[in-house]
Design an enzyme around this catalytic site. Structure first.
Site, PDB file in Angstrom:
ATOM      1  NE  ARG A 248      33.378  -9.484  18.678  1.00  0.00           N
ATOM      2  CZ  ARG A 248      32.050  -9.453  18.677  1.00  0.00           C
ATOM      3  NH1 ARG A 248      31.393  -8.447  19.224  1.00  0.00           N
ATOM      4  NH2 ARG A 248      31.372 -10.446  18.149  1.00  0.00           N
TER       5      ARG A 248
ATOM      6  CG  HIS B  51      29.809  -8.061  24.510  1.00  0.00           C
ATOM      7  ND1 HIS B  51      30.954  -8.591  23.996  1.00  0.00           N
ATOM      8  CD2 HIS B  51      28.937  -7.999  23.452  1.00  0.00           C
ATOM      9  CE1 HIS B  51      30.808  -8.840  22.700  1.00  0.00           C
ATOM     10  NE2 HIS B  51      29.590  -8.486  22.347  1.00  0.00           N
TER      11      HIS B  51
HETATM   12  P1  NAP Z   1      29.124  -6.099   8.597  1.00  0.00           P
HETATM   13  O1  NAP Z   1      27.758  -6.066   8.019  1.00  0.00           O
HETATM   14  O2  NAP Z   1      30.085  -7.105   8.090  1.00  0.00           O
HETATM   15  O3  NAP Z   1      29.728  -4.633   8.428  1.00  0.00           O
HETATM   16  C1  NAP Z   1      31.071  -4.353   8.614  1.00  0.00           C
HETATM   17  C2  NAP Z   1      31.394  -2.987   8.048  1.00  0.00           C
HETATM   18  O4  NAP Z   1      32.757  -2.679   8.346  1.00  0.00           O
HETATM   19  C3  NAP Z   1      31.262  -2.920   6.525  1.00  0.00           C
HETATM   20  O5  NAP Z   1      30.717  -1.679   6.149  1.00  0.00           O
HETATM   21  C4  NAP Z   1      32.707  -3.010   6.042  1.00  0.00           C
HETATM   22  O6  NAP Z   1      32.953  -2.344   4.826  1.00  0.00           O
HETATM   23  C5  NAP Z   1      33.413  -2.259   7.156  1.00  0.00           C
HETATM   24  N1  NAP Z   1      34.826  -2.611   7.212  1.00  0.00           N
HETATM   25  C6  NAP Z   1      35.397  -3.818   7.411  1.00  0.00           C
HETATM   26  N2  NAP Z   1      36.745  -3.718   7.372  1.00  0.00           N
HETATM   27  C7  NAP Z   1      37.014  -2.413   7.133  1.00  0.00           C
HETATM   28  C8  NAP Z   1      38.209  -1.684   6.972  1.00  0.00           C
HETATM   29  N3  NAP Z   1      39.418  -2.287   7.025  1.00  0.00           N
HETATM   30  N4  NAP Z   1      38.130  -0.363   6.735  1.00  0.00           N
HETATM   31  C9  NAP Z   1      36.919   0.241   6.625  1.00  0.00           C
HETATM   32  N5  NAP Z   1      35.741  -0.388   6.780  1.00  0.00           N
HETATM   33  C10 NAP Z   1      35.788  -1.708   7.026  1.00  0.00           C
HETATM   34  O7  NAP Z   1      29.067  -6.307  10.175  1.00  0.00           O
HETATM   35  P2  NAP Z   1      27.851  -5.945  11.160  1.00  0.00           P
HETATM   36  O8  NAP Z   1      26.820  -7.005  11.120  1.00  0.00           O
HETATM   37  O9  NAP Z   1      27.429  -4.541  10.892  1.00  0.00           O
HETATM   38  O10 NAP Z   1      28.582  -6.076  12.580  1.00  0.00           O
HETATM   39  C11 NAP Z   1      29.717  -5.295  12.907  1.00  0.00           C
HETATM   40  C12 NAP Z   1      30.341  -5.784  14.200  1.00  0.00           C
HETATM   41  O11 NAP Z   1      29.544  -5.387  15.308  1.00  0.00           O
HETATM   42  C13 NAP Z   1      30.429  -7.297  14.376  1.00  0.00           C
HETATM   43  O12 NAP Z   1      31.543  -7.821  13.683  1.00  0.00           O
HETATM   44  C14 NAP Z   1      30.563  -7.448  15.872  1.00  0.00           C
HETATM   45  O13 NAP Z   1      31.926  -7.471  16.236  1.00  0.00           O
HETATM   46  C15 NAP Z   1      29.919  -6.180  16.418  1.00  0.00           C
HETATM   47  N6  NAP Z   1      28.715  -6.450  17.227  1.00  0.00           N
HETATM   48  C16 NAP Z   1      28.706  -6.103  18.538  1.00  0.00           C
HETATM   49  C17 NAP Z   1      27.575  -6.301  19.294  1.00  0.00           C
HETATM   50  C18 NAP Z   1      27.513  -5.875  20.744  1.00  0.00           C
HETATM   51  O14 NAP Z   1      26.577  -6.253  21.452  1.00  0.00           O
HETATM   52  N7  NAP Z   1      28.419  -5.087  21.223  1.00  0.00           N
HETATM   53  C19 NAP Z   1      26.444  -6.889  18.722  1.00  0.00           C
HETATM   54  C20 NAP Z   1      26.482  -7.254  17.390  1.00  0.00           C
HETATM   55  C21 NAP Z   1      27.636  -7.022  16.641  1.00  0.00           C
HETATM   56  P3  NAP Z   1      32.278  -2.841   3.434  1.00  0.00           P
HETATM   57  O15 NAP Z   1      30.794  -2.628   3.626  1.00  0.00           O
HETATM   58  O16 NAP Z   1      32.849  -1.926   2.431  1.00  0.00           O
HETATM   59  O17 NAP Z   1      32.648  -4.282   3.285  1.00  0.00           O
HETATM   60  C1  GLV Z   2      27.759  -9.632  19.507  1.00  0.00           C
HETATM   61  O1  GLV Z   2      28.739  -9.159  19.970  1.00  0.00           O
HETATM   62  C2  GLV Z   2      27.680 -10.174  18.178  1.00  0.00           C
HETATM   63  O2  GLV Z   2      28.711 -10.287  17.510  1.00  0.00           O
HETATM   64  O3  GLV Z   2      26.561 -10.550  17.770  1.00  0.00           O
END
Ligand code: NAP
Ligand code: GLV
Length: 309
Positions: free
Chosen positions: A224, A272
């Site tokens: 983000r 994005h």
């Molecule tokens: P997720 O499965 O919830 O993974 C989040 C990771 O971040 C987990 O490993 C978590 O640790 C870690 N984390 C959270 N807070 C932390 C902190 N304070 N310090 C250290 N580590 C921390 O999320 P995801 O599905 O992988 O998605 C991640 C993000 O990608 C989304 O929230 C979204 O904003 C972004 N995204 C962007 C796009 C794009 O097109 N640009 C597309 C999809 C998603 P734990 O495992 O220990 O809980």
């Molecule tokens: C994209 O940014 C998502 O959060 O899926």
């Protein structure tokens, strides 16, 4: 019970059509058409207009069309205490890995510089990097981060991760918490941010963290815009502390046309698009949660609103 879809990015009709193609009898409505507000039990949203979640007296679940939920949590007008769910999808994870690999190899092989040289008709060979030269650090080693990490590791990159909790992943050292942050950053020569945007992670990509990376490190932010202290990036690039940045997300989207990032030669910008929820792939899990809601069963992919992810 019924579903309302709320988004304003031109994809509303496609999503509604996909729901009805796959589930012809599903009671699903777009927010901008007449719909029975009392019947709505599930709202599926993406960057919804503020206030648009009000006036649904029987709402039982708010769902993100994507992986992130930050835009839901920051809407203080949303009804309180309602479970929030998000998307976890193999296609979304594969797409993210493909984007990150593209960015990493583009950096190794100087593709941005050659694109600029081409416009200036300049023949200018440059030294290139190799997989073995780099340690890729993945900040946020969750669903997407761990998938991207595995893809890079399979290609021979040294991969390290950082999360809140300890994790084990074959061939990848995963640091965790504040105590693991310094060593994680010190080892990293390509940093990939895949954290959720929360109170703890807002602005985490700032001068004091980024100067702890290997000199000349490359930054890829696909999480983000709020993770990056945007004002602090250009000085780090201009002093060479960072060799470049690939940014897919911004504090303000669309990125304003007068933003200094557009013109910087070492910043690569995409709008994005790193990984975008594919209706064909995602609709079944959204309907599965709707069915669970109907039966009073536990929902899939629920987030913790206190933690923010
Ligand atoms: P997720 O499965 O919830 O993974 C989040 C990771 O971040 C987990 O490993 C978590 O640790 C870690 N984390 C959270 N807070 C932390 C902190 N304070 N310090 C250290 N580590 C921390 O999320 P995801 O599905 O992988 O998605 C991640 C993000 O990608 C989304 O929230 C979204 O904003 C972004 N995204 C962007 C796009 C794009 O097109 N640009 C597309 C999809 C998603 P734990 O495992 O220990 O809980
Ligand atoms: C994209 O940014 C998502 O959060 O899926």
């Amino acid at each position: 019970m019924a579903i309302v879809l709320i988004r304003q990015d031109g994809k509303l009709d496609l999503w509604k059509k996909t729901f009805l193609d796959q589930y012809p009898d599903l009671p699903v409505y777009s927010f901008n058409e007449p719909h029975p507000r009392e019947s709505i039990s599930m709202a599926i949203v993406w960057k919804h207009p503020k206030g648009s979640l009000e006036g649904y007296p029987n709402l039982k679940c708010i769902t993100s069309f994507g992986a992130g939920v930050d835009f839901i949590l920051k809407d203080e007008s949303r009804p309180a205490g309602i479970p929030i769910t998000r998307v976890i999808d193999d296609a979304l994870a594969d797409d993210m890995a493909e984007y990150v690999l593209t960015a990493v190899f583009g950096h190794l092989k100087n593709m941005d510089q050659y694109a600029q040289d081409q416009f200036a008709a300049q023949w200018k060979p440059r030294p290139y990097g190799r997989i073995a030269d780099h340690t890729v650090g993945i900040m946020g080693f969750g669903t997407l981060g761990s998938h991207v990490g595995r893809a890079l590791s399979q290609l021979g990159f040294r991969v390290i991760g950082w999360s809140r909790h300890p994790k084990s992943q074959p061939g990848i050292v995963v640091y965790h918490g504040k105590s693991g942050e310094k060593e994680f950053l010190n080892r990293t020569s390509i940093l990939i941010c895949l954290l959720p945007l929360t109170a703890e992670t807002k602005g985490i990509l700032n001068t004091s963290t980024l100067i702890q990376l290997r000199p000349g490190a490359y930054l890829i932010n696909v999480a983000r815009g709020g993770h990056l202290a945007e004002d602090e990036l250009i000085p780090l690039l201009d002093t060479g502390q960072l060799s470049g940045a690939c940014l897919d997300v911004f504090n303000q989207e669309p990125l304003p046309s007068d933003h200094p990032f557009w013109a910087h030669p070492r910043i690569k910008i995409t709008p994005h698009v790193a990984s975008v929820s594919d209706p064909q792939s995602v609709v079944p899990q959204l309907v599965e949660n709707y069915r669970r809601l109907e039966k009073g069963q536990a929902l899939l992919n629920q987030i913790d609103p206190e933690l923010g992810y």
